[in-house]
Design a protein around this motif. Structure first.
Motif, PDB file in Angstrom:
ATOM      1  N   ILE A  55      -7.316 -17.539  13.630  1.00 57.39           N
ATOM      2  CA  ILE A  55      -8.064 -16.313  13.355  1.00 57.39           C
ATOM      3  C   ILE A  55      -7.100 -15.381  12.625  1.00 57.39           C
ATOM      4  N   THR A  56      -7.445 -15.071  11.382  1.00 54.27           N
ATOM      5  CA  THR A  56      -6.528 -14.322  10.511  1.00 54.27           C
ATOM      6  C   THR A  56      -7.153 -12.999  10.100  1.00 54.27           C
ATOM      7  N   GLU A  57      -6.378 -11.935  10.235  1.00 51.92           N
ATOM      8  CA  GLU A  57      -6.793 -10.624   9.750  1.00 51.92           C
ATOM      9  C   GLU A  57      -5.683 -10.104   8.848  1.00 51.92           C
ATOM     10  N   LEU A  58      -6.038  -9.857   7.600  1.00 43.90           N
ATOM     11  CA  LEU A  58      -5.088  -9.388   6.594  1.00 43.90           C
ATOM     12  C   LEU A  58      -5.550  -8.033   6.090  1.00 43.90           C
ATOM     13  N   SER A  59      -4.684  -7.027   6.226  1.00 44.00           N
ATOM     14  CA  SER A  59      -4.981  -5.688   5.726  1.00 44.00           C
ATOM     15  C   SER A  59      -4.023  -5.368   4.594  1.00 44.00           C
ATOM     16  N   LEU A  60      -4.602  -4.958   3.466  1.00 43.22           N
ATOM     17  CA  LEU A  60      -3.832  -4.613   2.274  1.00 43.22           C
ATOM     18  C   LEU A  60      -3.999  -3.126   1.991  1.00 43.22           C
ATOM     19  N   HIS A  61      -2.895  -2.446   1.838  1.00 39.16           N
ATOM     20  CA  HIS A  61      -2.940  -1.043   1.442  1.00 39.16           C
ATOM     21  C   HIS A  61      -3.265  -1.008  -0.044  1.00 39.16           C
ATOM     22  N   ARG A  62      -4.144  -0.125  -0.428  1.00 36.20           N
ATOM     23  CA  ARG A  62      -4.508  -0.042  -1.846  1.00 36.20           C
ATOM     24  C   ARG A  62      -3.320   0.418  -2.679  1.00 36.20           C
ATOM     25  N   PRO A  63      -3.186  -0.144  -3.911  1.00 34.93           N
ATOM     26  CA  PRO A  63      -2.112   0.300  -4.811  1.00 34.93           C
ATOM     27  C   PRO A  63      -2.214   1.792  -5.066  1.00 34.93           C
ATOM     28  N   ASP A  65       0.666   1.797  -3.302  1.00 39.42           N
ATOM     29  CA  ASP A  65       1.423   1.325  -2.140  1.00 39.42           C
ATOM     30  C   ASP A  65       0.981  -0.109  -1.858  1.00 39.42           C
ATOM     31  N   THR A  66       1.878  -1.045  -1.906  1.00 39.52           N
ATOM     32  CA  THR A  66       1.517  -2.458  -1.769  1.00 39.52           C
ATOM     33  C   THR A  66       2.059  -3.037  -0.458  1.00 39.52           C
ATOM     34  N   GLN A  67       1.663  -2.428   0.627  1.00 36.97           N
ATOM     35  CA  GLN A  67       2.038  -2.905   1.951  1.00 36.97           C
ATOM     36  C   GLN A  67       0.912  -3.774   2.514  1.00 36.97           C
ATOM     37  N   PHE A  68       1.276  -4.749   3.354  1.00 34.65           N
ATOM     38  CA  PHE A  68       0.276  -5.543   4.052  1.00 34.65           C
ATOM     39  C   PHE A  68       0.641  -5.643   5.515  1.00 34.65           C
ATOM     40  N   LYS A  69      -0.367  -5.938   6.324  1.00 39.47           N
ATOM     41  CA  LYS A  69      -0.197  -6.255   7.740  1.00 39.47           C
ATOM     42  C   LYS A  69      -1.104  -7.446   8.005  1.00 39.47           C
ATOM     43  N   MET A  70      -0.562  -8.433   8.731  1.00 39.88           N
ATOM     44  CA  MET A  70      -1.354  -9.630   9.000  1.00 39.88           C
ATOM     45  C   MET A  70      -1.177 -10.030  10.464  1.00 39.88           C
ATOM     46  N   THR A  71      -2.285 -10.422  11.081  1.00 41.18           N
ATOM     47  CA  THR A  71      -2.289 -10.949  12.437  1.00 41.18           C
ATOM     48  C   THR A  71      -2.912 -12.333  12.388  1.00 41.18           C
ATOM     49  N   GLU A  72      -2.206 -13.314  12.953  1.00 40.57           N
ATOM     50  CA  GLU A  72      -2.707 -14.687  12.999  1.00 40.57           C
ATOM     51  C   GLU A  72      -2.715 -15.139  14.458  1.00 40.57           C
ATOM     52  N   THR A  73      -3.917 -15.452  14.972  1.00 38.51           N
ATOM     53  CA  THR A  73      -4.068 -15.888  16.351  1.00 38.51           C
ATOM     54  C   THR A  73      -4.451 -17.358  16.358  1.00 38.51           C
ATOM     55  N   TYR A  74      -3.609 -18.174  16.964  1.00 44.29           N
ATOM     56  CA  TYR A  74      -3.822 -19.620  17.025  1.00 44.29           C
ATOM     57  C   TYR A  74      -4.719 -19.930  18.219  1.00 44.29           C
ATOM     58  N   GLN A  75      -5.948 -20.376  17.921  1.00 43.88           N
ATOM     59  CA  GLN A  75      -6.919 -20.659  18.972  1.00 43.88           C
ATOM     60  C   GLN A  75      -6.468 -21.848  19.819  1.00 43.88           C
ATOM     61  N   GLY A  76      -6.599 -21.690  21.125  1.00 47.25           N
ATOM     62  CA  GLY A  76      -6.240 -22.754  22.041  1.00 47.25           C
ATOM     63  C   GLY A  76      -4.753 -22.844  22.313  1.00 47.25           C
ATOM     64  N   LYS A  77      -3.949 -22.008  21.685  1.00 45.52           N
ATOM     65  CA  LYS A  77      -2.492 -22.045  21.876  1.00 45.52           C
ATOM     66  C   LYS A  77      -1.967 -20.767  22.505  1.00 45.52           C
TER      67      LYS A  77
END
Length: 146
Positions: A55-63, A65-77
């Motif tokens: 399960i991936t959530e990627l947030s991109l700050h609009r130019p 400013d080119t920052q990102f934040k990402m959360t990756e949740t591994y199902q079943g792990k």
């Protein structure tokens, strides 16, 4: 005394232009809830070789400013990885010179980079490490969260 009305007008204009902070956009840990004019968030479940999906959530700050934040949740792990850094916008990929690609972590080692092709304004598609489309029946897309 004759400058008093001008001073009052300037004060009122300055007060109208001041933007109060709600605390949401100023909190970098709350990206998904931030002002949509500042951050764009994409979400989806990407394939995983040894789990049910990521399960991936990627947030991109609009130019600009080119920052990102990402959360990756591994199902079943019971494992969640969080990452943040910078991204760049690249025009053209090997298979499509007119494509727009988001390059995650451009300044880092190639093993830490991710390549996402912008399909349209609501969808990104994960590319392989050679910036090519992943040939598979599995879903490699992230959809814009509205």
């Amino acid at each position: 005394m004759k400058y008093l009305p001008l001073l009052l007008i300037c004060t009122v204009l300055a007060a109208c232009q001041h933007k109060g902070s709600s605390g949401v956009a100023d909190n970098p840990d709350n990206v998904a809830g931030t002002d949509t004019a500042t951050w764009v968030t994409y979400s989806g479940t990407l394939p995983c070789a040894d789990c049910e999906g990521i399960i991936t959530e990627l947030s991109l700050h609009r130019p600009p400013d080119t920052q990102f934040k990402m959360t990756e949740t591994y199902q079943g792990k019971n494992q969640t990885l969080r990452s943040e850094g910078t991204y760049s916008i690249v025009h053209g990929i090997p298979s499509d010179p007119g494509a727009t690609m988001i390059l995650i972590n451009p300044e880092k080692d190639k093993n830490l980079q991710r390549y996402l092709q912008q399909v349209d304004e609501h969808e990104l598609k994960l590319l392989d490490s050679d910036q090519k489309t992943i040939e598979s029946n599995l879903n490699y897309t992230l959809k814009k969260v509205l």
